[in-house]
Scaffold this motif. Sequence first.
Motif, PDB file in Angstrom:
ATOM      1  N   THR A 110      25.306  13.554  -0.077  1.00 24.41           N
ATOM      2  CA  THR A 110      25.088  12.309   0.677  1.00 24.41           C
ATOM      3  C   THR A 110      25.033  11.169  -0.013  1.00 24.41           C
ATOM      4  O   THR A 110      25.187  11.184  -1.304  1.00 24.41           O
ATOM      5  CB  THR A 110      23.873  12.240   1.430  1.00 24.41           C
ATOM      6  N   ASN A 111      25.197   9.859   0.668  1.00 25.49           N
ATOM      7  CA  ASN A 111      25.186   8.618   0.012  1.00 25.49           C
ATOM      8  C   ASN A 111      23.652   8.212   0.001  1.00 25.49           C
ATOM      9  O   ASN A 111      23.504   6.854  -0.057  1.00 25.49           O
ATOM     10  CB  ASN A 111      26.172   7.527   0.473  1.00 25.49           C
ATOM     11  N   LEU A 112      22.779   9.199  -0.029  1.00 24.89           N
ATOM     12  CA  LEU A 112      21.139   8.637  -0.081  1.00 24.89           C
ATOM     13  C   LEU A 112      20.761   9.086  -1.765  1.00 24.89           C
ATOM     14  O   LEU A 112      21.359  10.029  -2.225  1.00 24.89           O
ATOM     15  CB  LEU A 112      20.405   9.560   0.617  1.00 24.89           C
ATOM     16  N   PHE A 113      20.107   7.959  -2.249  1.00 22.49           N
ATOM     17  CA  PHE A 113      19.535   8.051  -3.429  1.00 22.49           C
ATOM     18  C   PHE A 113      17.923   8.225  -3.395  1.00 22.49           C
ATOM     19  O   PHE A 113      17.318   7.448  -2.664  1.00 22.49           O
ATOM     20  CB  PHE A 113      19.789   6.749  -4.312  1.00 22.49           C
ATOM     21  N   GLY A 114      17.451   9.102  -4.166  1.00 17.71           N
ATOM     22  CA  GLY A 114      15.841   9.432  -4.097  1.00 17.71           C
ATOM     23  C   GLY A 114      15.271   7.943  -4.716  1.00 17.71           C
ATOM     24  O   GLY A 114      16.000   7.328  -5.458  1.00 17.71           O
ATOM     25  N   LEU A 115      14.270   7.700  -4.211  1.00 14.56           N
ATOM     26  CA  LEU A 115      13.507   6.741  -4.543  1.00 14.56           C
ATOM     27  C   LEU A 115      11.956   7.201  -5.004  1.00 14.56           C
ATOM     28  O   LEU A 115      11.100   7.604  -4.266  1.00 14.56           O
ATOM     29  CB  LEU A 115      13.543   5.651  -3.607  1.00 14.56           C
ATOM     30  N   TRP A 116      11.732   7.233  -6.325  1.00 12.10           N
ATOM     31  CA  TRP A 116      10.492   7.696  -6.985  1.00 12.10           C
ATOM     32  C   TRP A 116       9.497   6.566  -6.845  1.00 12.10           C
ATOM     33  O   TRP A 116       9.717   5.524  -7.404  1.00 12.10           O
ATOM     34  CB  TRP A 116      10.819   8.146  -8.304  1.00 12.10           C
ATOM     35  N   LEU A 117       8.289   6.841  -6.331  1.00 10.84           N
ATOM     36  CA  LEU A 117       7.154   6.183  -6.426  1.00 10.84           C
ATOM     37  C   LEU A 117       5.979   6.838  -6.881  1.00 10.84           C
ATOM     38  O   LEU A 117       5.866   8.156  -6.830  1.00 10.84           O
ATOM     39  CB  LEU A 117       6.797   5.655  -4.893  1.00 10.84           C
ATOM     40  N   PRO A 118       5.205   6.170  -7.555  1.00 13.37           N
ATOM     41  CA  PRO A 118       3.976   6.967  -8.285  1.00 13.37           C
ATOM     42  C   PRO A 118       3.166   7.420  -7.091  1.00 13.37           C
ATOM     43  O   PRO A 118       3.058   6.967  -5.909  1.00 13.37           O
ATOM     44  CB  PRO A 118       3.182   5.812  -8.977  1.00 13.37           C
ATOM     45  N   GLU A 119       2.390   8.491  -7.576  1.00 10.21           N
ATOM     46  CA  GLU A 119       1.431   8.949  -6.433  1.00 10.21           C
ATOM     47  C   GLU A 119       0.442   8.213  -5.831  1.00 10.21           C
ATOM     48  O   GLU A 119      -0.100   7.239  -6.873  1.00 10.21           O
ATOM     49  CB  GLU A 119       0.733  10.347  -7.143  1.00 10.21           C
ATOM     50  N   ASN A 120       0.043   8.183  -4.687  1.00  4.67           N
ATOM     51  CA  ASN A 120      -0.794   7.093  -4.149  1.00  4.67           C
ATOM     52  C   ASN A 120      -0.319   5.979  -4.179  1.00  4.67           C
ATOM     53  O   ASN A 120      -1.139   5.026  -4.215  1.00  4.67           O
ATOM     54  CB  ASN A 120      -2.344   7.495  -4.845  1.00  4.67           C
ATOM     55  N   TRP A 121       1.043   5.585  -4.180  1.00  7.08           N
ATOM     56  CA  TRP A 121       1.515   4.140  -4.300  1.00  7.08           C
ATOM     57  C   TRP A 121       1.176   3.338  -2.911  1.00  7.08           C
ATOM     58  O   TRP A 121       1.283   3.938  -2.006  1.00  7.08           O
ATOM     59  CB  TRP A 121       2.959   4.328  -4.603  1.00  7.08           C
ATOM     60  N   HIS A 122       0.689   2.249  -2.999  1.00  3.31           N
ATOM     61  CA  HIS A 122       0.372   1.495  -1.811  1.00  3.31           C
ATOM     62  C   HIS A 122       0.723   0.144  -1.811  1.00  3.31           C
ATOM     63  O   HIS A 122       0.873  -0.436  -2.956  1.00  3.31           O
ATOM     64  CB  HIS A 122      -1.118   1.542  -1.436  1.00  3.31           C
ATOM     65  N   LEU A 123       0.780  -0.457  -0.877  1.00  2.00           N
ATOM     66  CA  LEU A 123       1.156  -2.132  -0.835  1.00  2.00           C
ATOM     67  C   LEU A 123      -0.107  -2.666  -0.034  1.00  2.00           C
ATOM     68  O   LEU A 123      -0.350  -2.256   0.840  1.00  2.00           O
ATOM     69  CB  LEU A 123       2.301  -2.310  -0.345  1.00  2.00           C
ATOM     70  N   TYR A 124      -0.672  -3.882  -0.763  1.00  2.00           N
ATOM     71  CA  TYR A 124      -1.721  -4.362  -0.157  1.00  2.00           C
ATOM     72  C   TYR A 124      -1.275  -5.726   0.513  1.00  2.00           C
ATOM     73  O   TYR A 124      -0.689  -6.500  -0.344  1.00  2.00           O
ATOM     74  CB  TYR A 124      -2.718  -4.629  -1.449  1.00  2.00           C
ATOM     75  N   GLN A 125      -1.784  -5.703   1.730  1.00  2.00           N
ATOM     76  CA  GLN A 125      -1.211  -6.835   2.451  1.00  2.00           C
ATOM     77  C   GLN A 125      -2.120  -7.957   2.653  1.00  2.00           C
ATOM     78  O   GLN A 125      -3.375  -7.384   3.282  1.00  2.00           O
ATOM     79  CB  GLN A 125      -0.607  -6.535   3.819  1.00  2.00           C
ATOM     80  N   TYR A 126      -2.315  -9.336   2.460  1.00  2.00           N
ATOM     81  CA  TYR A 126      -3.334 -10.260   2.399  1.00  2.00           C
ATOM     82  C   TYR A 126      -2.960 -11.427   3.162  1.00  2.00           C
ATOM     83  O   TYR A 126      -1.667 -11.704   3.250  1.00  2.00           O
ATOM     84  CB  TYR A 126      -3.838 -10.801   1.086  1.00  2.00           C
ATOM     85  N   HIS A 127      -3.879 -11.811   3.986  1.00  2.00           N
ATOM     86  CA  HIS A 127      -3.542 -13.220   4.624  1.00  2.00           C
ATOM     87  C   HIS A 127      -4.329 -14.382   3.903  1.00  2.00           C
ATOM     88  O   HIS A 127      -5.277 -14.289   3.395  1.00  2.00           O
ATOM     89  CB  HIS A 127      -4.340 -13.037   6.139  1.00  2.00           C
ATOM     90  N   VAL A 128      -3.544 -15.371   3.708  1.00  2.00           N
ATOM     91  CA  VAL A 128      -3.884 -16.357   2.826  1.00  2.00           C
ATOM     92  C   VAL A 128      -4.092 -17.716   3.558  1.00  2.00           C
ATOM     93  O   VAL A 128      -2.980 -18.056   4.435  1.00  2.00           O
ATOM     94  CB  VAL A 128      -2.843 -16.931   1.530  1.00  2.00           C
ATOM     95  N   GLU A 129      -5.019 -18.388   3.597  1.00  2.00           N
ATOM     96  CA  GLU A 129      -5.394 -19.491   4.160  1.00  2.00           C
ATOM     97  C   GLU A 129      -5.671 -20.715   3.122  1.00  2.00           C
ATOM     98  O   GLU A 129      -6.289 -20.595   2.324  1.00  2.00           O
ATOM     99  CB  GLU A 129      -6.630 -19.473   5.341  1.00  2.00           C
ATOM    100  N   PHE A 130      -5.177 -21.913   3.436  1.00  2.00           N
ATOM    101  CA  PHE A 130      -5.386 -22.931   2.749  1.00  2.00           C
ATOM    102  C   PHE A 130      -6.386 -23.994   3.517  1.00  2.00           C
ATOM    103  O   PHE A 130      -5.934 -24.456   4.760  1.00  2.00           O
ATOM    104  CB  PHE A 130      -4.355 -23.678   2.301  1.00  2.00           C
ATOM    105  N   SER A 131      -7.203 -24.777   2.936  1.00  2.00           N
ATOM    106  CA  SER A 131      -8.087 -25.741   3.574  1.00  2.00           C
ATOM    107  C   SER A 131      -8.213 -26.875   2.568  1.00  2.00           C
ATOM    108  O   SER A 131      -8.888 -26.685   1.463  1.00  2.00           O
ATOM    109  CB  SER A 131      -9.430 -25.057   3.690  1.00  2.00           C
ATOM    110  N   PRO A 132      -7.908 -27.946   2.987  1.00  2.00           N
ATOM    111  CA  PRO A 132      -6.945 -28.234   4.178  1.00  2.00           C
ATOM    112  C   PRO A 132      -5.660 -27.927   4.303  1.00  2.00           C
ATOM    113  O   PRO A 132      -5.254 -27.232   3.350  1.00  2.00           O
ATOM    114  CB  PRO A 132      -6.849 -29.903   4.159  1.00  2.00           C
ATOM    115  N   GLU A 133      -5.220 -27.680   5.380  1.00  2.00           N
ATOM    116  CA  GLU A 133      -3.998 -26.987   5.611  1.00  2.00           C
ATOM    117  C   GLU A 133      -2.793 -27.903   4.952  1.00  2.00           C
ATOM    118  O   GLU A 133      -2.764 -28.950   5.118  1.00  2.00           O
ATOM    119  CB  GLU A 133      -3.534 -26.805   7.340  1.00  2.00           C
TER     120      GLU A 133
END
Length: 853
Positions: A110-133
């Motif tokens: 196939t034209n698929l390539f394996g993508l190796w990620l470390p075990e328990n790999w996660h992405l952390y998503q944060y919401h950022v607020e500025f005061s004042p905007e």
Amino acid sequence: MKARGKAFPGEGGTPGQAGFSAPGFSGNGGSVAVLSEENATQSPTQSHTEDRKSPPKYGFSVAGSGYKVMDRGGRIRCNFQDMGMNTRQTMAHVKNNKTGSSGIPIKIVTNLFGLWLPENWHLYQYHVEFSPELESRRLRLALLYSHAQFQLKAKVFDGATLFLMDKLENHVTELSCETRRGETVKITIRLIHQLPSSSPTCIQFLNIIFKKLLKKLSMHQIGRNFYSPSDPIEIPQHKLTLWPGFAISVGQFENKVMLCADVSHKVLRNENVLEFMTSLYNRVDLARFAESCEKELLGLIVLTRYNNKTYRVDDIEWSVKPTDTFKKRDGTEISYEDYYKQQYDIIITDLNQPMLVSQLKNKRGSSTVEPRVALLVPEFCYLTGLSSRATTDFRLLKDLAQETHLTPERRQQRLSRLADNIQRNKDARLELETWGLQLGCQVSLTGRVVTTEKILMRDSIMPMNAGDWFRDMRDVRTLGVVPLGNWLVVVSNRNSELAHNLVNCLKRVGGPMGFHMEYPKFLQVQDSPVAFVRALQRNVNPELQLVLCVLPSNQKDCYDSIKKYLTLEHPVPSQCVLARTLSKQGMLMSVATKIAMQIICKLGGELWAVDIPLKSLMVVGIDVNKDAVNKGHSVVGFVASTNVKLTRWFSRCMLQNSGANMADCLKICMEGALSQWQKCNGGQLPARIIVYRDGVGDGQLKMVVDYEVPQLLSVLSECRGDHRPKLSMIVVRKKCHLRFFTEANRGLENPPIGTIIDTEATRPEWYDFFLISQLARQGTVNPTHYNVVYDNNGLKPEHMQRLTYKMCHLYYNWPGLIRVPAPCQYANKLTFLVGQSIHQEPNLELADKLFYL
């Protein structure tokens, strides 16, 4: 938006009167306001001359000015609607296993390539607020990145959402910083999600990472794909240039996340829009120039090579010239001529040319409601794709195919080179390592090749010859024919001999096929659409079985006029053939065989069949096309079988607004199909209905599942009796980036027809499979993807796959295998005829015949 091609009131008349003069374009112009990211809500009339009565209601932006007009991949957008659709979990019979078992195993590359990620790999998503905007996105990025704890972290921040590979210590982090003006800004960073690698947001994030990798390889994004302008392929004899490139996507496949990469090409014409307009000016009448120019250019995609970006031409601003001025972001005015000289060091040579208008999408989250547009200089815009004239040039298409239709071996070489370049490029490799990623090897898997189908004729069984049995058709009797006794041939005076030769050949090839035809009535007319239609008006009557027209040229309005009259006003099956086709030396018998097959179908006959084990089965094909004349309208084609052999069809076509829900339209069509089935089967209903839904775009899967399937089920729930039909809905996708090769003769070849892939390359949340059902004589075969989104028939995966393969044999317009099930292709032909030529719903008297072949 003003009327296309007309000047604003008070500006000096029409474009022609404004004084078009080749090679320059002259006329009165005014300065145009340029709206940047900051002043996008400014009134566009402020810098126009005050005597205009109806100024354009859009803001302007200079193409390539550096002002962000749309997000090119730096912003995370969670709009992968299809990825969130887990349709498999509702089907108990395939919840644990969706693979078939029959057939001969075959090793597939196939034209698929394996993508190796470390075990328990996660992405952390944060919401950022500025005061004042803070309004400035650039300032928000600078302030956040100024903190030491973020400088060495792998991160992506779009001004509101922050993605990190490493989790911050606290759930909520508060920081403080100071601007250059001495203003203190408080930053609050709050954890929203901890995302696994298989989540839709994470998959989209990984796609952005790989887009950055290709940019680091000096590739430019055009549309969705990436191309290398530095490595062009010239086709000088046709004034074309090809940019080689790749289409890439990261996805969650059956067992792991993988990268799919396929070769792509961008076709560029070595002609800019100004040269095209000048050539057109020299060919057409001056009074018709503006209209002709807009007819040719509006809707086309152009490339501005100074920034390698593409735009669609939505309008031509005849009153604006390169010498006109616009306001920059800092409020100063500059002419287009000076702007391009300063910004890109390019000189506009024709200062009288008009400007092209391209409407841009509003930025996500933008408060402005006015359309944003870019003004483009025709001299710097290069046409992409092929013109309508070029698509009929056999030599051009042949030369183009030699470069774009790559063999499996050449395609594999390009893919291997891409993987090597990513691994060898220091910046690309560092980007992967920063996120803990590693590109693996190409994936191999095991597919299955199912047994070939036997083609059933009236007195014989034909073995399938490499997916094509055209040569055998002249010597065998078709399943069922209607004798042709009362028919009419309309031909121009100079082509009378060609028409008589055709009729004689039709009689010769029809005999062995079991098709008896009487000699027709001939009508000779002048070479004009009006003459053809008038002849039909005088001679068409209800007893007529068929009208055959020999057209003197491929003039579209002649064909359209004939089809409109014979499908709307006086419904009679019709067959049109070009005189040029009949004049080809040594081809008349083959042409006559093809026409005879089409005529048999249009009269209600049946050509061949395959063995269908399921009894009382109705198969439906649905497709959608755009209407070429009625913009904003779509054409829905619905084709359903009406007999147990799946050789006779009921066809219905409906028009609707493109934005409208199709569910109600499908309900009407299904009710008509069930009524026709009962009429042909002694009042009985089918036991099973399998619907193949083609024409589903990206992100439309939810619409099919949530709206279309329930409407079809509502029709079945209203059926009387104890045995209501059971329903299955299968989404058919012809366009997919996945490719499959097989190893043979120390190289790679296309897999044999009948190859099925239902493991590893499929999606875990879908009941899906790939099928190769056509013979590729050139290039790499393109598999078709089938996704069963609803199924209460309970068929085994193997039976669903085999039935789908059988349906690819039953398209009567081609004696061979095709890429999609026959009813899908019938629906496609129907919608094409209506969308291109008729623009109205065909008369229902023709619904039981394949009148559109």
